[in-house]
Write a protein that holds these residues in place. Sequence first.
Motif, PDB file in Angstrom:
ATOM      1  N   ALA A  27      20.354  39.035 150.524  1.00 45.18           N
ATOM      2  CA  ALA A  27      21.673  39.559 150.155  1.00 45.18           C
ATOM      3  C   ALA A  27      22.755  39.053 151.102  1.00 45.18           C
ATOM      4  O   ALA A  27      23.830  38.639 150.652  1.00 45.18           O
ATOM      5  N   TYR A  28      22.482  39.074 152.410  1.00 46.69           N
ATOM      6  CA  TYR A  28      23.474  38.561 153.362  1.00 46.69           C
ATOM      7  C   TYR A  28      23.694  37.064 153.151  1.00 46.69           C
ATOM      8  O   TYR A  28      24.821  36.578 153.240  1.00 46.69           O
ATOM      9  N   ARG A  29      22.627  36.343 152.858  1.00 49.26           N
ATOM     10  CA  ARG A  29      22.722  34.910 152.584  1.00 49.26           C
ATOM     11  C   ARG A  29      23.617  34.660 151.378  1.00 49.26           C
ATOM     12  O   ARG A  29      24.502  33.801 151.396  1.00 49.26           O
ATOM     13  N   GLY A  30      23.391  35.409 150.319  1.00 44.73           N
ATOM     14  CA  GLY A  30      24.202  35.257 149.115  1.00 44.73           C
ATOM     15  C   GLY A  30      25.643  35.691 149.318  1.00 44.73           C
ATOM     16  O   GLY A  30      26.570  35.063 148.794  1.00 44.73           O
ATOM     17  N   TRP A  31      25.830  36.740 150.084  1.00 48.73           N
ATOM     18  CA  TRP A  31      27.164  37.273 150.354  1.00 48.73           C
ATOM     19  C   TRP A  31      27.983  36.284 151.180  1.00 48.73           C
ATOM     20  O   TRP A  31      29.098  35.916 150.811  1.00 48.73           O
ATOM     21  N   VAL A  32      27.418  35.837 152.291  1.00 51.21           N
ATOM     22  CA  VAL A  32      28.132  34.931 153.196  1.00 51.21           C
ATOM     23  C   VAL A  32      28.376  33.568 152.538  1.00 51.21           C
ATOM     24  O   VAL A  32      29.444  32.988 152.686  1.00 51.21           O
ATOM     25  N   SER A  33      27.395  33.073 151.807  1.00 51.47           N
ATOM     26  CA  SER A  33      27.506  31.750 151.181  1.00 51.47           C
ATOM     27  C   SER A  33      28.191  31.796 149.822  1.00 51.47           C
ATOM     28  O   SER A  33      28.358  30.755 149.184  1.00 51.47           O
ATOM     29  N   GLU A  34      28.515  33.002 149.364  1.00 48.63           N
ATOM     30  CA  GLU A  34      29.141  33.200 148.054  1.00 48.63           C
ATOM     31  C   GLU A  34      28.367  32.502 146.938  1.00 48.63           C
ATOM     32  O   GLU A  34      28.915  31.760 146.131  1.00 48.63           O
ATOM     33  N   LYS A  35      27.075  32.773 146.919  1.00 50.92           N
ATOM     34  CA  LYS A  35      26.187  32.183 145.907  1.00 50.92           C
ATOM     35  C   LYS A  35      26.314  32.929 144.575  1.00 50.92           C
ATOM     36  O   LYS A  35      26.848  34.026 144.510  1.00 50.92           O
ATOM     37  N   VAL A  36      25.749  32.332 143.564  1.00 48.53           N
ATOM     38  CA  VAL A  36      25.675  32.962 142.250  1.00 48.53           C
ATOM     39  C   VAL A  36      24.513  33.951 142.268  1.00 48.53           C
ATOM     40  O   VAL A  36      23.420  33.637 142.761  1.00 48.53           O
ATOM     41  N   PHE A  37      24.726  35.148 141.745  1.00 49.56           N
ATOM     42  CA  PHE A  37      23.693  36.178 141.684  1.00 49.56           C
ATOM     43  C   PHE A  37      22.788  35.863 140.503  1.00 49.56           C
ATOM     44  O   PHE A  37      23.122  36.101 139.348  1.00 49.56           O
ATOM     45  N   SER A  38      21.628  35.314 140.814  1.00 51.01           N
ATOM     46  CA  SER A  38      20.716  34.816 139.779  1.00 51.01           C
ATOM     47  C   SER A  38      19.746  35.894 139.305  1.00 51.01           C
ATOM     48  O   SER A  38      19.721  37.012 139.815  1.00 51.01           O
ATOM     49  N   ARG A  39      18.933  35.511 138.363  1.00 54.44           N
ATOM     50  CA  ARG A  39      17.868  36.403 137.885  1.00 54.44           C
ATOM     51  C   ARG A  39      16.889  36.738 139.010  1.00 54.44           C
ATOM     52  O   ARG A  39      16.396  37.866 139.095  1.00 54.44           O
ATOM     53  N   PHE A  40      16.609  35.763 139.855  1.00 51.20           N
ATOM     54  CA  PHE A  40      15.721  36.002 140.989  1.00 51.20           C
ATOM     55  C   PHE A  40      16.326  37.034 141.939  1.00 51.20           C
ATOM     56  O   PHE A  40      15.635  37.935 142.407  1.00 51.20           O
ATOM     57  N   ASP A  41      17.622  36.926 142.213  1.00 49.29           N
ATOM     58  CA  ASP A  41      18.306  37.882 143.085  1.00 49.29           C
ATOM     59  C   ASP A  41      18.231  39.290 142.504  1.00 49.29           C
ATOM     60  O   ASP A  41      18.007  40.262 143.227  1.00 49.29           O
ATOM     61  N   ASN A  42      18.397  39.387 141.200  1.00 53.41           N
ATOM     62  CA  ASN A  42      18.299  40.684 140.532  1.00 53.41           C
ATOM     63  C   ASN A  42      16.874  41.228 140.632  1.00 53.41           C
ATOM     64  O   ASN A  42      16.675  42.426 140.815  1.00 53.41           O
ATOM     65  N   SER A  43      15.883  40.349 140.548  1.00 58.37           N
ATOM     66  CA  SER A  43      14.486  40.772 140.698  1.00 58.37           C
ATOM     67  C   SER A  43      14.213  41.271 142.112  1.00 58.37           C
ATOM     68  O   SER A  43      13.491  42.256 142.301  1.00 58.37           O
ATOM     69  N   VAL A  44      14.774  40.605 143.093  1.00 60.17           N
ATOM     70  CA  VAL A  44      14.622  41.047 144.484  1.00 60.17           C
ATOM     71  C   VAL A  44      15.201  42.449 144.644  1.00 60.17           C
ATOM     72  O   VAL A  44      14.585  43.332 145.244  1.00 60.17           O
ATOM     73  N   ARG A  45      16.385  42.674 144.101  1.00 57.07           N
ATOM     74  CA  ARG A  45      17.023  43.988 144.143  1.00 57.07           C
ATOM     75  C   ARG A  45      16.137  45.045 143.480  1.00 57.07           C
ATOM     76  O   ARG A  45      15.849  46.083 144.059  1.00 57.07           O
ATOM     77  N   HIS A  46      15.697  44.735 142.274  1.00 55.37           N
ATOM     78  CA  HIS A  46      14.891  45.680 141.499  1.00 55.37           C
ATOM     79  C   HIS A  46      13.558  45.995 142.172  1.00 55.37           C
ATOM     80  O   HIS A  46      13.189  47.163 142.315  1.00 55.37           O
ATOM     81  N   TRP A  47      12.823  44.960 142.592  1.00 52.98           N
ATOM     82  CA  TRP A  47      11.493  45.187 143.157  1.00 52.98           C
ATOM     83  C   TRP A  47      11.542  45.857 144.525  1.00 52.98           C
ATOM     84  O   TRP A  47      10.646  46.622 144.873  1.00 52.98           O
ATOM     85  N   THR A  48      12.586  45.602 145.279  1.00 51.99           N
ATOM     86  CA  THR A  48      12.725  46.278 146.565  1.00 51.99           C
ATOM     87  C   THR A  48      12.887  47.782 146.346  1.00 51.99           C
ATOM     88  O   THR A  48      12.224  48.592 147.007  1.00 51.99           O
ATOM     89  N   ALA A  49      13.739  48.164 145.417  1.00 50.66           N
ATOM     90  CA  ALA A  49      13.924  49.586 145.108  1.00 50.66           C
ATOM     91  C   ALA A  49      12.641  50.188 144.527  1.00 50.66           C
ATOM     92  O   ALA A  49      12.269  51.316 144.874  1.00 50.66           O
ATOM     93  N   THR A  50      11.950  49.438 143.691  1.00 49.43           N
ATOM     94  CA  THR A  50      10.707  49.934 143.084  1.00 49.43           C
ATOM     95  C   THR A  50       9.623  50.166 144.134  1.00 49.43           C
ATOM     96  O   THR A  50       8.934  51.193 144.115  1.00 49.43           O
ATOM     97  N   ILE A  51       9.484  49.248 145.060  1.00 50.73           N
ATOM     98  CA  ILE A  51       8.495  49.394 146.135  1.00 50.73           C
ATOM     99  C   ILE A  51       8.825  50.621 146.984  1.00 50.73           C
ATOM    100  O   ILE A  51       7.931  51.383 147.367  1.00 50.73           O
ATOM    101  N   ALA A  52      10.096  50.839 147.259  1.00 46.33           N
ATOM    102  CA  ALA A  52      10.507  52.031 148.013  1.00 46.33           C
ATOM    103  C   ALA A  52      10.162  53.309 147.236  1.00 46.33           C
ATOM    104  O   ALA A  52       9.723  54.302 147.826  1.00 46.33           O
ATOM    105  N   HIS A  53      10.321  53.275 145.915  1.00 49.44           N
ATOM    106  CA  HIS A  53       9.993  54.445 145.103  1.00 49.44           C
ATOM    107  C   HIS A  53       8.492  54.721 145.075  1.00 49.44           C
ATOM    108  O   HIS A  53       8.073  55.889 145.088  1.00 49.44           O
ATOM    109  N   VAL A  54       7.703  53.668 145.027  1.00 48.20           N
ATOM    110  CA  VAL A  54       6.244  53.848 145.064  1.00 48.20           C
ATOM    111  C   VAL A  54       5.841  54.494 146.385  1.00 48.20           C
ATOM    112  O   VAL A  54       5.045  55.442 146.421  1.00 48.20           O
TER     113      VAL A  54
END
Length: 154
Positions: A27-54
Motif C-alpha cells: 500500500a505504501y509502495r502504491g501510494w508513494v509511487s502513485e500506481k494504478v490500484f490493480s486486481r492484485f492490489d484489491n486481492s491483497v486488501r481483501h485477503w489481509t482482512a480475511t486472514i485477520a477475521h479468521v
Amino acid sequence: MYSTLLALHSLFRWFVLASLLFAIFWAYRGWVSEKVFSRFDNSVRHWTATIAHVQLTLGVWLYFISPIVRYFLSNFNQAVHQRGIRFFGMEHSLMMVIAVIIITIGSAKAKRKTTDYEKFKTMAIWFTIGLLIILSSVPWSFSPLTSRPNFRVF
C-alpha cells in the motif's frame, strides 16, 4: 481441543503478521509511487482482512474455552489485579477485536475510494494502525509483561 486450538491460534498469528506487513508495504509502495490500484492490489486488501477475521474467529473460540479466561470471569475481583490473567481475560482480547475492526474499516474504506491514490493511502494508514495495535498486544516471548512461546506444538 483447547491445546490444539491454542497452537492453531498461535501459528495463525504469523499469517496475520505476514499478510499485514506485505499489504502495508504494498500500500505504501502504491501510494508513494502513485500506481494504478490493480486486481492484485484489491486481492491483497481483501485477503489481509480475511486472514485477520479468521484469526479473530479462532481467538473468540479460544476465549470461550480457555481456563485462564474462565478463571478471570469467575474471580474477576482478584483476577483483574493479576497481570497475566488480566492480559488474556481482558486486554489481549479487547485490543485484538479493536485491531480487526480497524483493519476491516480500512479495507472497506479503501474498497469504496474513487481514486487509486486514495485506495492505497487508506489501506496504508488503517492497516498500519491495526498492525501497531496487534504488535502491542501479542504475548511475545520477549515481553516482560506477559510472555508466551512464539511457536506452540500441536
